[in-house]
Design a protein around this motif. Structure first.
Motif, PDB file in Angstrom:
ATOM      1  N   TYR A   1       0.712  -1.149  -0.114  1.00 15.13           N
ATOM      2  CA  TYR A   1       0.165  -0.075   0.014  1.00 15.13           C
ATOM      3  C   TYR A   1       0.880   1.269   0.018  1.00 15.13           C
ATOM      4  O   TYR A   1       0.587   2.103  -0.672  1.00 15.13           O
ATOM      5  CB  TYR A   1      -1.083  -0.087   1.195  1.00 15.13           C
ATOM      6  CG  TYR A   1      -1.631   1.102   0.962  1.00 15.13           C
ATOM      7  CD1 TYR A   1      -2.864   1.412   0.533  1.00 15.13           C
ATOM      8  CD2 TYR A   1      -1.464   2.478   1.897  1.00 15.13           C
ATOM      9  CE1 TYR A   1      -3.722   2.516   0.450  1.00 15.13           C
ATOM     10  CE2 TYR A   1      -2.198   3.421   2.098  1.00 15.13           C
ATOM     11  CZ  TYR A   1      -3.291   3.412   1.330  1.00 15.13           C
ATOM     12  OH  TYR A   1      -4.141   4.621   1.173  1.00 15.13           O
TER      13      TYR A   1
ATOM     14  N   LYS B   1       2.529   1.984  -3.545  1.00 15.65           N
ATOM     15  CA  LYS B   1       1.602   2.119  -4.506  1.00 15.65           C
ATOM     16  C   LYS B   1       1.696   3.511  -4.930  1.00 15.65           C
ATOM     17  O   LYS B   1       1.843   4.552  -4.354  1.00 15.65           O
ATOM     18  CB  LYS B   1       0.225   1.810  -4.021  1.00 15.65           C
ATOM     19  CG  LYS B   1      -0.904   1.625  -5.057  1.00 15.65           C
ATOM     20  CD  LYS B   1      -2.100   1.281  -4.568  1.00 15.65           C
ATOM     21  CE  LYS B   1      -3.272   2.281  -4.095  1.00 15.65           C
ATOM     22  NZ  LYS B   1      -4.600   1.734  -3.826  1.00 15.65           N
TER      23      LYS B   1
ATOM     24  N   VAL C   1       0.930   6.772  -6.423  1.00 16.23           N
ATOM     25  CA  VAL C   1      -0.326   8.108  -6.243  1.00 16.23           C
ATOM     26  C   VAL C   1      -0.808   8.494  -7.588  1.00 16.23           C
ATOM     27  O   VAL C   1      -0.174   8.600  -8.577  1.00 16.23           O
ATOM     28  CB  VAL C   1       0.324   9.513  -5.592  1.00 16.23           C
ATOM     29  CG1 VAL C   1      -0.639  10.205  -5.477  1.00 16.23           C
ATOM     30  CG2 VAL C   1       0.728   8.752  -4.483  1.00 16.23           C
ATOM     31  N   GLU C   2      -2.120   8.386  -7.856  1.00 15.37           N
ATOM     32  CA  GLU C   2      -2.789   8.937  -9.107  1.00 15.37           C
ATOM     33  C   GLU C   2      -3.309  10.139  -9.107  1.00 15.37           C
ATOM     34  O   GLU C   2      -3.546  10.517  -8.009  1.00 15.37           O
ATOM     35  CB  GLU C   2      -3.929   7.754  -9.411  1.00 15.37           C
ATOM     36  CG  GLU C   2      -3.407   6.175  -9.520  1.00 15.37           C
ATOM     37  CD  GLU C   2      -4.744   5.600  -9.851  1.00 15.37           C
ATOM     38  OE1 GLU C   2      -5.585   5.782  -9.932  1.00 15.37           O
ATOM     39  OE2 GLU C   2      -4.477   4.051  -9.630  1.00 15.37           O
TER      40      GLU C   2
END
Length: 75
Positions: free
Chosen positions: A69, A72, A74-75
């Motif tokens: 997590y 991951k 960042v969008e």
């Protein structure tokens, strides 16, 4: 997954051994992890969101989920 240069039988044995090792590790519920002193308050907040109430997890699985997590994109 079969590694290159590994026979199918050897690959199956490797997967079976890994599965057996996983079965012998103690598994805990989400609530047990939230009550433990193993994780910080911030990590427990993540666990509360990431883990399912009815499932059980090994400590290694939970640590891996936290790492995944945090890594991951960042969008």
């Amino acid at each position: 997954m079969i590694k290159k240069g590994t026979s199918k039988a050897a690959a199956m044995k490797e997967e079976t051994t890994a599965a057996q090792e996983n079965l012998s590790l103690p598994a805990f519920t989400k609530q047990q992890f939230l009550e433990s002193q193993l994780f910080t308050a911030q990590q427990k907040d993540l666990l509360n969101a990431l883990l399912q109430d009815e499932e059980t997890y090994t400590t290694d699985e939970v640590k891996q989920q936290i790492e995944q997590y945090l890594k991951k994109a960042v969008e």
